[in-house]
Design an enzyme around this catalytic site. Structure first.
Site, PDB file in Angstrom:
ATOM      1  N   LYS A 113       0.831  -1.200   0.000  1.00 55.23           N
ATOM      2  CA  LYS A 113       0.000   0.000   0.000  1.00 55.23           C
ATOM      3  C   LYS A 113       0.871   1.258   0.000  1.00 55.23           C
ATOM      4  CE  LYS A 113      -0.152   0.244   5.017  1.00 55.23           C
ATOM      5  NZ  LYS A 113      -0.968   0.419   6.235  1.00 55.23           N
ATOM      6  N   TYR A 127      15.844  30.739   7.006  1.00 53.33           N
ATOM      7  CA  TYR A 127      14.781  31.546   7.601  1.00 53.33           C
ATOM      8  C   TYR A 127      14.910  31.625   9.120  1.00 53.33           C
ATOM      9  CZ  TYR A 127      12.214  31.424   3.163  1.00 53.33           C
ATOM     10  OH  TYR A 127      11.828  31.556   1.858  1.00 53.33           O
ATOM     11  N   ASP A 180      11.987  24.223  -0.663  1.00 54.80           N
ATOM     12  CA  ASP A 180      12.709  23.649  -1.792  1.00 54.80           C
ATOM     13  C   ASP A 180      14.165  23.331  -1.508  1.00 54.80           C
ATOM     14  OD1 ASP A 180      10.401  24.432  -3.509  1.00 54.80           O
ATOM     15  OD2 ASP A 180      11.167  26.445  -3.090  1.00 54.80           O
ATOM     16  N   CYS A 228      13.636  24.489   4.230  1.00 53.72           N
ATOM     17  CA  CYS A 228      12.713  25.347   3.480  1.00 53.72           C
ATOM     18  C   CYS A 228      11.866  24.487   2.535  1.00 53.72           C
ATOM     19  CB  CYS A 228      13.499  26.384   2.689  1.00 53.72           C
ATOM     20  SG  CYS A 228      14.689  27.310   3.688  1.00 53.72           S
ATOM     21  N   ARG A 284      -9.921   0.539  15.709  1.00 49.40           N
ATOM     22  CA  ARG A 284      -9.842   1.233  14.422  1.00 49.40           C
ATOM     23  C   ARG A 284     -10.762   0.495  13.471  1.00 49.40           C
ATOM     24  NH1 ARG A 284      -4.038   1.848  11.532  1.00 49.40           N
ATOM     25  NH2 ARG A 284      -4.643  -0.228  10.846  1.00 49.40           N
ATOM     26  N   HIS A 337      -5.804  -6.657  13.479  1.00 53.97           N
ATOM     27  CA  HIS A 337      -4.542  -5.913  13.459  1.00 53.97           C
ATOM     28  C   HIS A 337      -4.144  -5.586  14.894  1.00 53.97           C
ATOM     29  CE1 HIS A 337      -1.476  -3.947  11.135  1.00 53.97           C
ATOM     30  NE2 HIS A 337      -1.716  -2.755  11.648  1.00 53.97           N
ATOM     31  N   ARG A 357       1.485 -10.874   7.497  1.00 56.59           N
ATOM     32  CA  ARG A 357       1.130  -9.726   6.668  1.00 56.59           C
ATOM     33  C   ARG A 357       2.131  -8.580   6.883  1.00 56.59           C
ATOM     34  NH1 ARG A 357      -3.517  -9.270   9.067  1.00 56.59           N
ATOM     35  NH2 ARG A 357      -2.954  -7.337  10.095  1.00 56.59           N
TER      36      ARG A 357
END
Length: 377
Positions: A35, A265, A314, A312, A133, A165, A221
């Protein structure tokens, strides 16, 4: 790096070898979980590599992932389990995708699709044994099982799996494990009494696969262990596993700066003496956590160094001191750790998360490159 500005390198042979190690360890069928784009390693290549390593089946979260595998020509048994109201169940059945059902409404939708398509749906019934869950609660379970048994008798479904699970498998001595195993066994008994005698039981995730034989039942699994990461947070080599992902980039720019200059920054970092700064052109838009600012390690010029200042969108900056670093030089964020580079576990520790999140989120403008031949077509 083949000229790439930044890339995620995935070793398919490592994925196959990890699968083989785990399959041999448990001595029973193994469903490889692919997944979330193969935990960031690539859905289809990862799936093919696990099958080359001996996986008996594949697991994904959503139907779209399952259909993408079928479209790529993957024919192995395949389970999709995160199915909500209104899913295209008919398309899943037409593609021979097995589905998980958590509740009566889900079973009703699958039965309707089976009638509409004329195909018998292969189902895994999920019970909530304590994770709170997915899955039917123990109170809901008898009704779900009874309804599924009726649908099976009518030829509309074939219940091939019973599963749950674990909440604490990464803490192998935690008392919830025994409690969940007990609840699961009771749920299985209810299903067997209802006539669902052929369904395969599966409970063990990666951590349970490496540490808890009492949870192995009929099939395991594993997910993150397939990709060579230790689900217990230690050294994967202790389990015979090899990390499959290396994240690397090229230095964009270097500059000599005086002591005390503010870096990135907010000027949260300043060098104590004259130094060389190296700009690396990846950032949080590419999945590099901003939380790595001033904390996460990177290999550059033969040594690990912490990111200097804030990550940052990028780019980020490294302080390399007086070491020789030039534009175009390779830096490694994380990898197997065999050549001095940081590991995903080191990054996880530095930014207070888990390696699952790091490998699954990395991407953005990173190119992905595959090495190894396992599963090649």
């Amino acid at each position: 790096m083949n000229g790439a500005r930044a890339e995620v390198v995935v070793d398919l042979d490592a994925i196959a070898a990890n699968t083989a190690v785990l399959r041999e360890r448990v001595g029973r069928p193994l469903m490889a979980v692919v997944k979330a784009d193969g935990y960031g390693h690539g859905l289809v290549p990862a799936a093919r590599a696990t099958l080359a390593g001996g996986a008996d089946a594949l697991g994904v979260a959503v139907v779209e992932e399952a259909l993408a595998l079928r479209a790529a020509g993957v024919t192995a048994p395949l389970l999709a389990w995160l199915n909500g109201p209104g899913e295209d169940v008919g398309a899943a059945l037409a593609a021979d995708v097995e589905l998980s059902v958590n509740a009566g409404w889900g079973l009703d939708e699958v039965v309707a699709a089976a009638r509409a398509t004329g195909r018998t749906a292969r189902l895994h019934l999920k019970v909530d044994t304590g994770l709170s869950r997915g899955g039917a609660t123990p109170e809901q379970w008898p009704d779900l099982v009874a309804a599924a048994a009726r649908a099976q008798a009518d030829g509309e479904v074939d219940v091939v799996g019973l599963w749950s699970h674990l909440a604490y498998a990464d803490a192998p001595t935690h008392p919830t494990i025994g409690l969940q195993v007990s609840v699961f066994e009771q749920a299985v008994a209810v299903a067997r009494d209802a006539g669902l005698t052929d369904a395969r039981r599966h409970l063990a995730n990666s951590a349970a696969t490496v540490a808890l034989p009492e949870t192995w039942f009929d099939m395991v699994r594993p997910g993150v262990a397939i990709y060579g990461l230790d689900p217990l947070g230690g050294d994967p080599a202790a389990h015979g596993l090899r990390p499959a992902m290396t994240v690397q980039a090229r230095v964009l720019l270097t500059k000599r700066v005086p002591a005390g200059v503010g870096v990135s920054y907010g000027h949260t970092y300043s060098p104590r003496s004259e130094t060389t700064l190296a700009v690396v052109p990846v950032g949080y838009a590419d999945g590099v956590p901003r939380a790595g600012s001033n904390r996460a390690p990177v290999l550059a010029a033969g040594a690990q160094r912490l990111i200097a200042g804030r990550v940052c969108m990028d780019q980020f900056v490294l302080d390399v001191g007086d070491d020789p670093v030039e534009p175009g030089d390779r830096v490694v964020l994380w990898g197997p750790g065999t050549d001095g580079e940081p590991t995903a576990q080191q990054w996880a520790d530095a930014v207070d998360t888990i390696h699952y999140e790091l490998v699954a989120r990395i991407g953005g403008r990173f190119a992905r490159r595959y090495v190894g031949s396992a599963g090649a077509v």
